[in-house]
Structures are given as structure tokens and as C-alpha cells.
Design a protein around this motif. Structure first.
Motif, short mmCIF file in Angstrom:
data_model
loop_
_atom_site.label_atom_id
_atom_site.label_comp_id
_atom_site.label_asym_id
_atom_site.label_seq_id
_atom_site.Cartn_x
_atom_site.Cartn_y
_atom_site.Cartn_z
N TYR A 474 -0.65 3.49 4.70
CA TYR A 474 -1.75 4.03 3.89
C TYR A 474 -1.41 3.95 2.40
N LEU A 475 -0.22 4.36 2.05
CA LEU A 475 0.20 4.30 0.65
C LEU A 475 0.27 2.86 0.14
N GLU A 476 0.69 1.94 1.01
CA GLU A 476 0.80 0.55 0.60
C GLU A 476 -0.57 -0.08 0.38
N PHE A 477 -1.54 0.29 1.20
CA PHE A 477 -2.87 -0.33 1.10
C PHE A 477 -3.76 0.33 0.04
N THR A 478 -3.62 1.65 -0.15
CA THR A 478 -4.49 2.33 -1.12
C THR A 478 -3.91 2.31 -2.53
N HIS A 479 -2.62 2.15 -2.68
CA HIS A 479 -1.94 2.07 -3.98
C HIS A 479 -2.37 3.20 -4.92
N PRO A 480 -2.16 4.46 -4.58
CA PRO A 480 -2.53 5.54 -5.50
C PRO A 480 -1.69 5.45 -6.78
N ALA A 481 -2.33 5.81 -7.89
CA ALA A 481 -1.67 5.67 -9.19
C ALA A 481 -0.42 6.54 -9.28
N TYR A 482 -0.44 7.70 -8.67
CA TYR A 482 0.72 8.59 -8.77
C TYR A 482 1.95 8.03 -8.06
N ASN A 483 1.75 7.04 -7.19
CA ASN A 483 2.87 6.48 -6.42
C ASN A 483 3.13 5.02 -6.81
N GLU A 484 2.85 4.70 -8.05
CA GLU A 484 2.99 3.32 -8.50
C GLU A 484 4.41 2.81 -8.28
N SER A 485 5.39 3.63 -8.52
CA SER A 485 6.79 3.23 -8.33
C SER A 485 7.35 3.70 -6.99
N ARG A 486 6.48 4.10 -6.06
CA ARG A 486 6.85 4.56 -4.72
C ARG A 486 7.76 5.81 -4.75
N THR A 487 7.61 6.60 -5.79
CA THR A 487 8.45 7.80 -5.92
C THR A 487 8.17 8.80 -4.81
N PHE A 488 6.90 8.95 -4.44
CA PHE A 488 6.52 9.96 -3.47
C PHE A 488 6.54 9.44 -2.04
N THR A 489 6.78 8.17 -1.83
CA THR A 489 6.74 7.62 -0.47
C THR A 489 7.70 8.31 0.49
N PRO A 490 8.98 8.49 0.13
CA PRO A 490 9.89 9.17 1.08
C PRO A 490 9.45 10.59 1.42
N VAL A 491 8.94 11.33 0.42
CA VAL A 491 8.52 12.71 0.65
C VAL A 491 7.32 12.76 1.59
N ILE A 492 6.33 11.92 1.32
CA ILE A 492 5.11 11.92 2.14
C ILE A 492 5.43 11.46 3.55
N MET A 493 6.28 10.45 3.70
CA MET A 493 6.66 9.99 5.04
C MET A 493 7.40 11.08 5.80
N ALA A 494 8.26 11.82 5.12
CA ALA A 494 9.01 12.89 5.77
C ALA A 494 8.08 14.00 6.26
N PHE A 495 7.10 14.37 5.43
CA PHE A 495 6.16 15.41 5.84
C PHE A 495 5.25 14.92 6.96
N SER A 496 4.87 13.65 6.93
CA SER A 496 4.05 13.08 8.01
C SER A 496 4.83 13.08 9.32
N PHE A 497 6.11 12.73 9.24
CA PHE A 497 6.98 12.77 10.42
C PHE A 497 7.05 14.19 10.97
N LEU A 498 7.23 15.17 10.07
CA LEU A 498 7.31 16.58 10.47
C LEU A 498 6.03 17.02 11.17
N ILE A 499 4.87 16.66 10.60
CA ILE A 499 3.59 17.09 11.18
C ILE A 499 3.43 16.52 12.58
N GLY A 500 3.67 15.22 12.74
CA GLY A 500 3.53 14.60 14.05
C GLY A 500 4.50 15.17 15.07
#
Length: 553
Positions: A474-500
Motif C-alpha cells: 500500500y505504501l509503495e503504490f500510494t507513495h504518501p508524501a510523509y513517507n517519501e524516504s520510507r521513514t515510517f514503513t517499518p513502524v507501519i508494517m510492525a503495527f499492521s503485523f501486530l493488528i493481524g
């Protein structure tokens, strides 16, 4: 002895465990759980004569292991309730301090959520109305909220489908789970290597090899797990048992709470995170003040801890309710009155009143360990994003060690809560009594050979992997401006893993709880299985003949 078949031949090997000296003349116990008596460490000593069991009047042998629990009244008619059958002599609110602390944490979560969402709602236009169009380019925004909604929906659908799969295809369930887990592990490793994320690719490749090795080594033990899984499903379909309803309601509550947590997490970032260049770039900070990166970190840590603790409490409450139901089946199904009336509701009332504090205390320990594992997972993903292979491997090993500690605590919790469900003891005494009973009976060897726990964990991890991969794509395809340098990718993936992971674990808890309770009940009184559940016992002996030595029946 019945023939074991091809896979069952694994269990024909000579039994290696040395039986304690004091059990040479063991006679099977006849009564339901009685009070556990302390015994000294060292060589086993003969136990004093036990009281006469209420079932058939046989006298229990003098060298029997001690019995556990008390105040069991077999139902003589179909009007006897769960409270009448499993009485608490002196009802009291055990571990009340832990329950009050959980309530305080919950209300703190409500306060943080309310304030964050208030600030978020006042400047929703700045944070965007959907996937695109947000003016917020420095923190999580509505784009992330949409992502978490997708993750929650996928986790809910996959978890419920997985539960129904276990119900409809019991024999094939273990094979399907093992194969899916291996496929997703290999697929994840290949994808990361294809994207040239070498650190993550190597780590997941190691995981894939380990998953394949484990599955192959588990094949001989699958028949034993199938028997236990089938028995749990057979009980779940009986009258006065509401296992499927409890699973659905528990999973639904967990999903709703996951959605609440996701909205709160996004709200904290949008409400209190200043931009990197100028704090006034965030209108919430410019007009309402009180923004800083430190406050964001502190609030995220608090709500994450609260989410772990509350979701663990939900899971353990579901477990305790189901434990009461399966305990009622084990001890009462063969009696004239059958399973006590209102077993599910009676067990639920006890879990949410007298045992509320005990469940909260056991959940707190797991929540603290999971917080450490979550931090380690984020650090591992960040190292992988940076291409730091050494750091990735280090945090991977540290995460494995924390995972082992978490497994040990949850292992003890599962069986301690089964004791709490029937006899309402405080958490620490119940854990001690249950552990000593398991060692005394040799029950730990039986549990270690049953694959249902690892299989259900593998299924939950599969759902968590899918959620984490979905968030990455999702982050790769939508390219949100806040994640331009993929700074938030590990955090969001970790929380997604936790939720699932948490949603699926809560969905599957009733199945694992039923099997855990059957094991513990067999440890409390194995003679009930032989005398009142002969069909189940014969199936168990056929695929796992050592069960007669393991629980001394």
C-alpha cells in the motif's frame, strides 16, 4: 494395543522418560480435583491416603500424586448450573490491584484517544479526506488511516475464514496451515530479495528454511494433533456449548478495538507531531500548542502498551470462558445431568468478576514482554530498510530470545487460566499449582508432543505476514508524501503485523483453549477420560500409546 498406522509408528519407540520413584505402585485417581498439597523437592515420597472420590466410592491408593482443586459437585439433573457445579467456597476478587490498574490504563487510553481525535477532527482537511490530497507531509495522516482499515478488514476476514477452515476440514487443517506458512515465508523472502532489500530478504529466507524444517519434523506427530483437534471440535458442536459464538464475538470485539487503536495512533501523529522544519506547519500545533516529537513518542508507547494489555485481556478472558465450558464437558458430560446449564454464561461471569484481576495480572506480564518484542521488531525492520545486515541479524536474534520468553509465559498462562476458570484461584497460586501438577503428572511431555498450539500460532503469523505485506505494498503504490524516504514503513508494517496477529489469535483462542483444558483436566483426573470418555481415550491411545505412561493412567 491398536495399530498406529504409518505415521503412528513414530510413537512405538521405547519411552525414555524415567518415572519418579514414588509412582511405582500408582493407581488411577477416581475423584475430581481436590486441594493441592505442597510436596518437598527431591526424590518422590509416598503421599498420604486421599479422601474418597465422589464418583464411585473407590479408595484412592496411598502413593497417588496429589489431587487439585475442590468443591466439585457432579450434576445430578439438567437444572444444575455452572456455579453450583464448580463452587467457590469463599468468593473474593482475586488480584484486585491488577484489575484496577487495567481499568486505569483503559481510561488513560480513552483520554488520550479522545484528545487526539478531537484535535484531528478540527483539522481534518489538513490531514486529507482519503488516500490522496493531504496537506500533512510530515506525519501519519488519513492515508494511513485508510491503510489500517484495509489491514483490519483483511485480518478479520482471514481470521474468521481460518477458524471456519479448522471447523470444516479438521483433518486437513494442520497440513494446510503448515504448507501456507512455508509458502508465505518463502514468498516474502523472494519478494524482498527481488526488491533488493537484502537485509530483510536474508532474514526472511532464514525464517523460510526454519519453517520448512519444522513442518517436515512435525509430520510424524500430526495424527496425535488431529485427534485432539477433532475432539475439541466435537465438543464445540454439543448442546449447551457456545464455542463458535464466543469465537465470533471475541474476534469482533478485538477487531473493533484494533480499529479504535488505529484511529488513535493516527490521531496522535496528526495532533502532536510538528514538521521537521517549523512547528507551526501543523495547524493543530500552531493554534492549540503542546506539540513535540517527544510527546508523540511517549503517547505512542503508552497507547501501544495499553493496546497490548487490553487485547491480551480480551484473549485471556475468551480463553478462561472456554476453559470453563470444556472443563464442564470433561467432568460432567458422563453424569446424569450432563454439562451444567449455563456453562458459558456462568464461566463468563466468573471471568469478569472474581477472576478479573487474575486475568489482568497474567495479561500484564505478556503485554510487557510483547512491548519489548515490538520495539525489537521495529528496530529490525529499520535496520533492514537501511541495509544494515549485522543490525538486522542482531535484532532478529534478540527478537527470537524475547519470543522464547513470551512463549514460556504464555505456556504457563494458558494452563493456569484453565485452573482459574473452574476454581477461581488467584493468578500466582493457580500458576504454581498448575505447574507442579504438570510436572507431577508428566503432562509437559504430552503437551510438547501436541502440535495444535504451534499450528494455531503459525496460522496467526500467516495472517500477520499478509497484513504486514499489504501495508508495505500500500505504501509503495500510494507513495504518501510523509513517507517519501520510507521513514515510517517499518513502524507501519510492525503495527499492521501486530493488528493481524492479535485479531487472529483471539479468533483461534477457543480452539486452543479447549485442547489446553482437556490436557489440564486429564492431569487433574485422568481416570475420567478412561471411564467416561472411552471413545476419545481409545483414539488417543491408538495414535499416542505413551499417553498411558505420560499421565500415569
Amino acid at each position: 494395543m491398536a495399530q498406529q498406522g504409518e505415521a503412528g509408528a513414530y510413537y512405538n519407540q521405547p519411552y525414555q522418560q524415567q518415572q519418579p520413584q514414588g509412582y511405582a505402585q500408582y493407581q488411577p485417581p477416581t475423584g475430581p480435583p481436590q486441594n493441592y498439597q505442597q510436596f518437598q523437592q527431591g526424590p518422590a515420597q509416598p503421599f498420604p491416603p486421599m479422601q474418597q472420590g465422589p464418583y464411585d466410592g473407590k479408595q484412592i491408593g496411598q502413593q497417588n500424586p496429589p489431587m487439585y482443586g475442590e468443591s466439585f459437585v457432579p450434576p445430578m439433573d439438567d437444572k444444575q448450573t455452572f456455579q453450583d457445579t464448580f463452587k467457590i467456597q469463599k468468593p473474593k476478587w482475586n488480584d484486585l490491584w491488577a484489575g484496577l490498574l487495567l481499568l486505569a490504563t483503559f481510561f488513560g487510553f480513552v483520554a488520550v484517544s479522545g484528545l487526539s481525535l478531537y484535535r484531528y477532527s478540527r483539522y481534518q482537511g489538513f490531514n486529507g479526506g482519503g488516500i490522496y490530497g493531504a496537506g500533512n507531509d510530515f506525519s501519519l495522516n488519513t492515508n494511513t488511516l485508510v491503510l489500517f482499515i484495509f489491514v483490519i478488514v483483511v485480518a478479520f476476514v482471514l481470521s474468521w475464514a481460518y477458524f471456519l477452515l479448522a471447523r470444516a476440514f479438521t483433518k486437513q487443517f494442520i497440513w494446510i496451515t503448515g504448507i501456507l506458512n512455508c509458502v508465505i515465508a518463502v514468498g516474502t523472502a523472494v519478494y524482498y530479495l527481488y526488491r533488493r532489500l537484502w537485509g530483510a530478504g536474508i532474514v526472511f529466507a532464514i525464517f523460510a528454511v526454519f519453517a520448512i524444517f519444522c513442518f517436515i519434523s512435525w509430520i510424524p506427530r500430526i495424527p496425535f494433533a488431529v485427534v485432539m483437534l477433532q475432539q475439541a471440535q466435537d465438543v464445540a458442536r454439543m448442546k449447551r456449548v457456545h464455542v463458535f459464538m464466543v469465537s465470533f464475538v471475541g474476534g469482533l470485539v478485538a477487531t473493533v478495538f484494533a480499529a479504535w487503536f488505529s484511529i488513535t495512533l493516527v490521531g496522535i501523529y496528526t495532533a502532536y507531531m510538528p514538521s521537521n522544519a517549523n512547528a507551526t506547519s501543523n495547524p493543530a500545533c500552531a493554534q492549540l500548542g503542546g506539540c513535540s516529537s517527544g510527546k508523540v513518542i511517549g503517547l505512542v508507547v503508552f497507547v501501544t502498551f495499553a493496546a497490548y494489555w487490553i487485547s491480551e485481556w480480551i484473549k485471556n478472558t475468551v480463553h478462561t470462558v472456554i476453559a470453563g465450558v470444556y472443563g464442564s464437558w470433561y467432568f460432567c458430560a458422563g453424569k446424569p445431568g450432563g454439562i451444567p446449564r449455563g456453562a458459558t454464561m456462568g464461566s463468563f461471569k466468573r471471568a469478569t468478576t472474581y477472576s478479573f484481576g487474575s486475568i489482568s495480572l497474567g495479561s500484564l506480564v505478556v503485554a510487557l514482554i510483547n512491548m519489548l518484542r515490538q520495539a525489537c521488531s521495529i528496530a529490525q525492520n529499520q535496520s533492514a530498510q537501511d541495509g544494515n545486515i549485522i543490525g538486522t541479524i542482531f535484532f532478529c536474534i534478540l527478537g527470537c530470545l524475547i519470543g522464547i520468553l513470551n512463549w514460556l509465559v504464555e505456556f504457563l498462562n494458558r494452563y493456569a487460566f484453565s485452573h482459574i476458570a473452574l476454581y477461581g484461584k488467584a493468578y500466582i497460586p493457580a500458576a504454581k499449582d498448575t505447574w507442579r501438577m504438570m510436572k507431577d503428572r508428566g503432562l509437559d511431555a504430552l503437551i510438547n508432543d501436541c502440535l495444535t498450539g504451534p499450528v494455531l500460532s503459525m496460522g496467526s503469523i500467516f495472517v500477520a505476514y499478509v497484513c504486514a505485506l499489504l501495508s508495505y505494498l500500500y505504501l509503495e503504490f500510494t507513495h504518501p508524501a510523509y513517507n517519501e524516504s520510507r521513514t515510517f514503513t517499518p513502524v507501519i508494517m510492525a503495527f499492521s503485523f501486530l493488528i493481524g496477529l492479535q485479531i487472529c489469535q483471539i479468533f483461534m483462542t477457543p480452539i486452543s483453549s479447549g485442547i489446553d483444558t482437556i490436557f489440564v483436566a486429564m492431569g487433574w483426573d485422568p481416570d475420567v477420560a478412561v471411564r467416561e470418555h472411552p471413545e476419545f481415550w481409545q483414539k488417543l491411545v491408538q495414535v499416542y500409546p505413551h499417553v498411558q505412561d505420560v499421565i500415569h493412567a
